[in-house]
Write an enzyme that holds these catalytic residues in place. Structure first.
Site, short mmCIF file in Angstrom:
data_model
loop_
_atom_site.label_atom_id
_atom_site.label_comp_id
_atom_site.label_asym_id
_atom_site.label_seq_id
_atom_site.Cartn_x
_atom_site.Cartn_y
_atom_site.Cartn_z
N ARG A 123 0.85 -1.15 -0.20
CA ARG A 123 0.03 -0.01 0.20
C ARG A 123 0.89 1.23 0.10
NH1 ARG A 123 -5.29 -0.55 3.95
NH2 ARG A 123 -5.76 1.24 2.79
N SER A 130 -8.79 11.11 3.61
CA SER A 130 -8.37 9.73 4.45
C SER A 130 -8.26 10.17 5.97
CB SER A 130 -7.21 9.42 3.95
OG SER A 130 -6.49 8.39 4.68
N GLN A 160 -7.17 8.04 8.04
CA GLN A 160 -6.23 7.45 8.24
C GLN A 160 -5.00 8.61 8.29
OE1 GLN A 160 -5.77 4.05 5.58
NE2 GLN A 160 -6.81 2.65 7.44
N ASP A 207 -15.15 1.47 2.68
CA ASP A 207 -14.69 0.13 2.97
C ASP A 207 -15.98 -0.95 2.82
OD1 ASP A 207 -12.13 0.45 3.65
OD2 ASP A 207 -12.48 0.63 5.80
N LYS A 258 -6.28 0.00 -1.90
CA LYS A 258 -6.48 -0.76 -0.60
C LYS A 258 -5.63 -1.90 -0.45
CE LYS A 258 -9.78 2.13 0.89
NZ LYS A 258 -9.59 2.70 2.40
N ARG A 276 -9.24 -3.26 -5.34
CA ARG A 276 -10.50 -3.92 -4.88
C ARG A 276 -11.35 -3.81 -6.21
NH1 ARG A 276 -11.15 -2.12 1.15
NH2 ARG A 276 -10.19 -3.69 2.07
N ARG A 282 -11.76 -7.69 3.14
CA ARG A 282 -13.08 -7.39 2.98
C ARG A 282 -13.67 -8.16 1.53
NH1 ARG A 282 -14.00 -3.74 6.69
NH2 ARG A 282 -12.30 -2.53 7.32
#
Length: 331
Positions: free
Chosen positions: A16, A61, A63, A214, A241, A245, A287
């Protein structure tokens, strides 16, 4: 901090992009080095004093925002972190709960600015963590998709910056009851009651994306059973991610018979479609693995998910919980 550190992770984490956090931390004076031109873990950090920063994050984000706010707590002055869009606000609520002083202001054009200074010592408090709605989303989907189902999920976090999936489900024509609402550690919490019902297609994009990024894999599974064309856009973040994805969601759902097309920043799904059991692969993405498991509940025939051990990254009890629900429902 006055020590040397090396941070690393599993294969997915090491793939990532880390430059989005390394670059602003370097602007604060941090001495950080990583692989691939300082963009990938492992990351080596030589601890030293930090200076304040005024920074606009390139993507919304939580994060990145949280990392910079934590760094600002120990910087020598006032820092200002601005986002193009409001991201999840758990950190701001956490600061309020701990009586950490900060300022949050609208910066125009949908931007949000948070200002924070070093306040010396911080006082601890006991914290009760609400149930994660991202984890609950799989069982919300199961309750909606499996005919005759009724599921109650207790004490789910209902932070307004996290419940994009509930808004999307409302747009898809569903009715989910929210019961016993309360506040735990400055976070809204409630009990969700879900029962099986028909779904209508919808379009998802814009400001809501950071509030459900998510949950988009499980929303894709729901969309395979919705009447009409579901469009997801403005979600290019899905490509960086644990995996790309978009690419793997498309490839694995197609194996099960879904009518899904990938786009640069999302995907398009036509439904409803009868899914069939297949051998699918999580590609190391927790996920995606859990979303495929829920798809397997409504597929005709056996579904085998390869590399499903990655589920333990975020939900070690997922398989046991799903098995218990299946046994109780006698699916």
């Amino acid at each position: 901090q006055s020590f040397f550190s090396i941070l690393t992770g599993d294969d997915s984490l090491r793939s990532r992009p880390m430059d989005r956090i390394i670059e602003p931390l370097r602007l604060m004076g941090a001495d950080i080095y990583g692989r691939s031109n300082n963009s990938r873990a492992p990351i080596a950090i030589i601890g030293q004093s930090l200076k304040p920063i005024s920074y606009l994050t390139p993507v919304a984000s939580a994060q990145v925002k949280t990392a910079l706010l934590f760094a600002a707590m120990y910087a020598e002055g006032k820092s200002e972190i601005t986002e193009n869009r409001q991201s999840r606000d758990h950190t701001e609520r956490f600061f309020e709960y701990l009586s950490i002083d900060f300022q949050r202001t609208e910066a125009g054009g949908g931007k949000v600015k948070i200002s924070l200074s070093n306040q010396g010592n911080y006082k601890a408090r006991d914290i009760i963590v609400a149930g994660d709605i991202s984890s609950a989303a799989y069982f919300i989907a199961a309750g909606l998709l499996v005919k005759g189902s009724e599921i109650t999920i207790v004490d789910v976090g209902l932070n307004p910056t996290r419940i994009g999936i509930l808004e999307v489900l409302q747009n898809m024509g569903t009715e989910i009851e929210v019961l016993e609402q309360k506040v735990l550690a400055n976070e809204p919490v409630g009990t969700l009651f879900i029962k099986s019902q028909a779904l209508a297609a919808t379009e998802i994009g814009g400001a809501i994306i950071p509030r459900l990024i998510d949950e988009l894999p499980i929303i894709a599974v729901l969309a395979t059973q919705a009447e009409g064309r579901t469009i997801v856009k403005d979600a290019a973040e899905l490509r960086v991610k644990e995996t790309d994805r978009i690419t793997y969601l498309v490839s694995e759902l197609r194996k099960m018979g879904a009518k899904i097309e990938g786009q640069a920043d999302g995907f398009i799904i036509d439904g409803p479609t009868s899914l069939r059991g297949a051998v699918v692969d999580s590609h190391g993405d927790h996920r995606l693995a859990m979303s495929l498991a829920i798809a397997g509940l409504i597929a005709k025939g056996e579904t085998i998910i390869q590399n499903a051990e990655c589920i333990s990254i975020s939900y070690p009890q997922f398989e046991a919980t799903l098995k218990r629900i299946i046994e109780q429902a006698q699916i």
